[in-house]
Design an enzyme around this catalytic site. Structure first.
Site, PDB file in Angstrom:
ATOM      1  N   ASP A 158      70.810 -10.455   3.670  1.00  0.00           N
ATOM      2  CA  ASP A 158      72.000 -11.270   3.922  1.00  0.00           C
ATOM      3  C   ASP A 158      71.657 -12.573   4.630  1.00  0.00           C
ATOM      4  O   ASP A 158      72.312 -13.597   4.418  1.00  0.00           O
ATOM      5  CB  ASP A 158      73.082 -10.492   4.674  1.00  0.00           C
ATOM      6  N   LYS A 249      71.541  -1.982   9.615  1.00  0.00           N
ATOM      7  CA  LYS A 249      70.130  -2.233   9.908  1.00  0.00           C
ATOM      8  C   LYS A 249      69.603  -1.119  10.798  1.00  0.00           C
ATOM      9  O   LYS A 249      70.217  -0.766  11.809  1.00  0.00           O
ATOM     10  CB  LYS A 249      69.973  -3.590  10.592  1.00  0.00           C
ATOM     11  N   HIS A 263      64.436  -6.735  15.031  1.00  0.00           N
ATOM     12  CA  HIS A 263      63.958  -7.355  13.801  1.00  0.00           C
ATOM     13  C   HIS A 263      62.461  -7.643  13.905  1.00  0.00           C
ATOM     14  O   HIS A 263      61.985  -8.233  14.869  1.00  0.00           O
ATOM     15  CB  HIS A 263      64.700  -8.665  13.519  1.00  0.00           C
ATOM     16  N   ARG A 320      54.973 -42.665 -18.426  1.00  0.00           N
ATOM     17  CA  ARG A 320      56.000 -41.626 -18.562  1.00  0.00           C
ATOM     18  C   ARG A 320      56.397 -41.450 -20.033  1.00  0.00           C
ATOM     19  O   ARG A 320      56.696 -40.341 -20.480  1.00  0.00           O
ATOM     20  CB  ARG A 320      57.225 -41.941 -17.701  1.00  0.00           C
ATOM     21  N   SER A 346      64.996 -40.286 -18.533  1.00  0.00           N
ATOM     22  CA  SER A 346      64.153 -41.222 -17.787  1.00  0.00           C
ATOM     23  C   SER A 346      62.692 -40.773 -17.747  1.00  0.00           C
ATOM     24  O   SER A 346      61.781 -41.588 -17.838  1.00  0.00           O
ATOM     25  CB  SER A 346      64.666 -41.377 -16.351  1.00  0.00           C
ATOM     26  N   GLU A 367      66.241 -29.070  -8.249  1.00  0.00           N
ATOM     27  CA  GLU A 367      64.785 -29.087  -8.381  1.00  0.00           C
ATOM     28  C   GLU A 367      64.139 -27.788  -7.923  1.00  0.00           C
ATOM     29  O   GLU A 367      63.130 -27.347  -8.501  1.00  0.00           O
ATOM     30  CB  GLU A 367      64.199 -30.261  -7.590  1.00  0.00           C
ATOM     31  N   ARG A 474      56.867 -45.920 -13.855  1.00  0.00           N
ATOM     32  CA  ARG A 474      58.074 -46.296 -14.595  1.00  0.00           C
ATOM     33  C   ARG A 474      57.795 -47.409 -15.601  1.00  0.00           C
ATOM     34  O   ARG A 474      58.238 -47.353 -16.747  1.00  0.00           O
ATOM     35  CB  ARG A 474      59.153 -46.747 -13.609  1.00  0.00           C
TER      36      ARG A 474
END
Length: 623
Positions: A158, A249, A263, A320, A346, A367, A474
């Protein structure tokens, strides 16, 4: 409690599964206490969930983990490795001695967080929020590429549900309606330093999952019958499913159950002894759950010839663009897949889509999920190429780092690198990417300067083990090399040079063209300059660099990147073992760029031809 071996299968009743869950708890406590390290309480909360899954729903051939029809289980909460390894013991693939004497010990395979050194582990986990994203990639591969019936089960904690990558993953699971994907969220309320953000508000988790297009099922994670029904529903092939399981837990050990401060702490030996007794003692149950369904292997399509694009010397072509055309040509290989983060028009990754739409995957502006999907597909034997602007790959660096821990093979391309991109400004300029990618374990970093080398190096990446990175620009620049020129990782090209060279200019990408122009300026002054195209930044051509340092005694390194971690530091590291100590100038992007034309920005950064020539003259004067 008897320790006589007993075998459970998918027909075992819930009482037997309860005993299996208790065994998983006992072994989680025992192994972590023996190691004096680990996360037993995080394991105890999910033991009932995993016992039901292992005995009744995980279609897996433990003797043949490479069976293409077998399910995949990913522990996104990798710190619960005591539970995973206890499951492996119950499946009979590791023994009690290995569990008790090697867990978290140096030089052994039962590491603190699972890694693929174990044949039943697909991917390294432990950086929270990643396992669920990998699961989406594997599920996509199974459904759309392999056409196999396997399911992907992911155990999540969680706490990690606060990670944005979790919601990127669920968004894509919902978007693609991955009915072969199930996430099981262990909602045990407590994180590392206190209660989690939502604690036991399971309804909130469910609403969020549903908002991303997934089916949500809320259960008591310790009610075996409820869990069994939920897993059965999840496997009905109707929708991607998130099982939200309320758990405790430390469940089963009254002294630590639902208590803060435990923990990541093994139970002390005396407490562990009491815990084992409370859990009913040591058991020796063995599990043979459901086998994978019979599935005829789908023969891989035959690879066609890869015909790379060719360019004439002097033509102006962006690297590119050459990358995109070469990637499309590589699609003749059926193992090559392409992934985009909504910038394919692009980056020119869309060229692959036009040629091979069935192996092109759009992750939109996500990404982290793009890299996770690539990793998941790589695990299934594909050669993924994932592409976006170089600047935006930095967002996914942790996924790239963990892919290296998993020893994954994949190719990345970062376009629009450096200040060269022009008016868009610094938010779009990748000036940190070389440092990031050089630091990745076992990586290959390539930086072509023209279309011919870009096409050749794109093709080379399809056969490079580990993580490879191609940096492209580019703008369009003149083609320097004929189509039959060869390029290999670890190489370089010397474009100008002779016995009387007084200085060496080293560049890559746009700065190589600036170095060539600077060499012409220097020649007019009577200064002979050697020019090296350092297209392979890692591995680097140390022999050529050492020879240049010896021959000319002066090096000017020019890069469209910050000085930290880029080409200059790579060159100095390559020279160091030889003891070479040439006069050295390093031109790089040191300030904060703004908007402007390419020429203005390169000159303002101090990496233009005039600055290169000036630095070279200074080194020659001081020889």
């Amino acid at each position: 409690m008897s320790t006589r071996p007993t075998t459970l299968d998918s027909s075992s009743d819930l009482h037997q599964i309860f005993e299996l869950a208790q065994q998983l708890r006992v072994d989680s406590v025992r192994s972590s206490t023996s190691a004096a390290s680990g996360h037993p309480t995080s394991s105890l909360s999910a033991a009932d969930l995993m016992a039901v899954l292992l005995a009744r729903h995980l279609h897996y051939d433990w003797s043949a983990p490479d069976n293409p029809a077998g399910d995949h289980l990913i522990f996104s909460k990798g710190h619960a490795s005591p539970l995973l390894y206890a499951m492996f013991k119950a499946a009979g693939v590791i023994g009690d001695e290995e569990l008790m004497t090697t867990y978290r010990r140096f030089g052994h395979r039962l590491q603190g967080h699972p890694t693929p050194v174990l044949p039943w582990v697909d991917l390294a986990t432990g950086s929270l929020g990643q396992g669920i994203a990998y699961g989406v990639g594997i599920a996509l591969a199974g459904r759309d590429l392999e056409k196999q019936p396997y399911r992907v089960w992911v155990l999540c904690g969680d706490s990690e549900m606060s990670e944005g990558s979790v919601w990127e993953a669920l968004d894509k699971a919902g978007r693609h309606q991955l009915a072969n994907f199930t996430a099981i969220v262990d909602v045990n309320r407590l994180g590392q330093s206190g209660p989690t953000e939502l604690q036991w508000d399971t309804a909130a988790y469910a609403r969020r999952a549903e908002a991303f297009g997934c089916r949500a099922i809320v259960v008591d994670g310790h009610d075996l019958e409820e869990v069994d029904r939920a897993l059965t529903t999840a496997a009905d092939g109707q929708a991607p499913t998130v099982i939200v399981a309320r758990t405790v837990k430390g469940k089963g050990v009254s002294e630590v159950a639902d208590q803060e401060g435990w923990h990541g702490k093994p139970l002390p030996e005396e407490l562990a002894e009491r815990a084992v007794a409370e859990l009913g003692g040591i058991r020796d149950l063995r599990v043979r759950g459901p086998r994978p369904s019979e599935s005829a292997s789908v023969p891989a399509p035959a690879a066609g010839p890869v015909e790379l694009p060719r360019y004439d010397v002097g033509d102006e072509v962006a690297t590119r663009v050459a990358f995109g055309k070469a990637l499309a040509a590589l699609g003749a290989r059926p193992d090559v897949v392409a992934l985009d983060a909504e910038v394919g028009n692009s980056t020119h990754a869309e060229d692959f889509k036009k040629a091979h739409p069935e192996r092109y995957f759009q992750t939109y502006i996500a990404e982290q999920q793009m890299i996770a999907t690539a990793v998941g597909m790589a695990v299934r034997g594909y050669r993924p190429f994932a592409t976006t602007f170089a600047a935006f790959l930095t967002r996914a660096h942790d996924f790239i780092r963990m892919a290296a821990v998993s020893e994954v093979t994949m190719a990345l391309c970062g376009t629009h690198s450096g200040v060269e991109i022009g008016a868009d400004g610094p938010s779009q300029m990748g000036v940190e990417d070389l440092a990031m990618m050089r630091a990745v374990l076992g990586s290959t970093v390539l930086y072509p300067s023209d279309a011919t080398s870009a096409a050749a190096l794109t093709a080379a990446m399809a056969d490079i083990d580990g993580i490879s990175y191609l940096r492209t620009t580019r703008g369009a620049y003149p083609v320097l090399y004929a189509g039959d020129e060869t390029f290999q990782p670890g190489g370089s090209k010397t474009l100008r040079g002779g016995d009387g060279d007084q200085v060496t200019l080293i560049g890559a990408g746009v700065t190589l063209h600036e170095c060539l122009a600077a060499a012409d300026e220097l020649a007019a002054d009577g200064i002979s300059a050697r020019v090296i195209d350092l297209y392979s930044v890692k591995p680097i051509d140390a022999d050529t660099l050492v020879r240049a340092a010896s021959d000319t005694g002066a090096l000017v390194v020019v890069e469209d990147h910050h000085p930290e971690g880029g080409i200059g530091e790579a060159v100095l590291s390559a020279l160091a073992p030889s003891g070479s100590n040439p006069r050295f100038a390093h031109l790089a992007v040191t300030g904060l760029p703004g908007s402007g034309s390419t020429g203005e920005l390169i000159d303002a950064a101090g990496i233009s031809r005039s600055h290169i020539a000036e630095s070279a003259r200074g080194l020659v004067r001081h020889r």
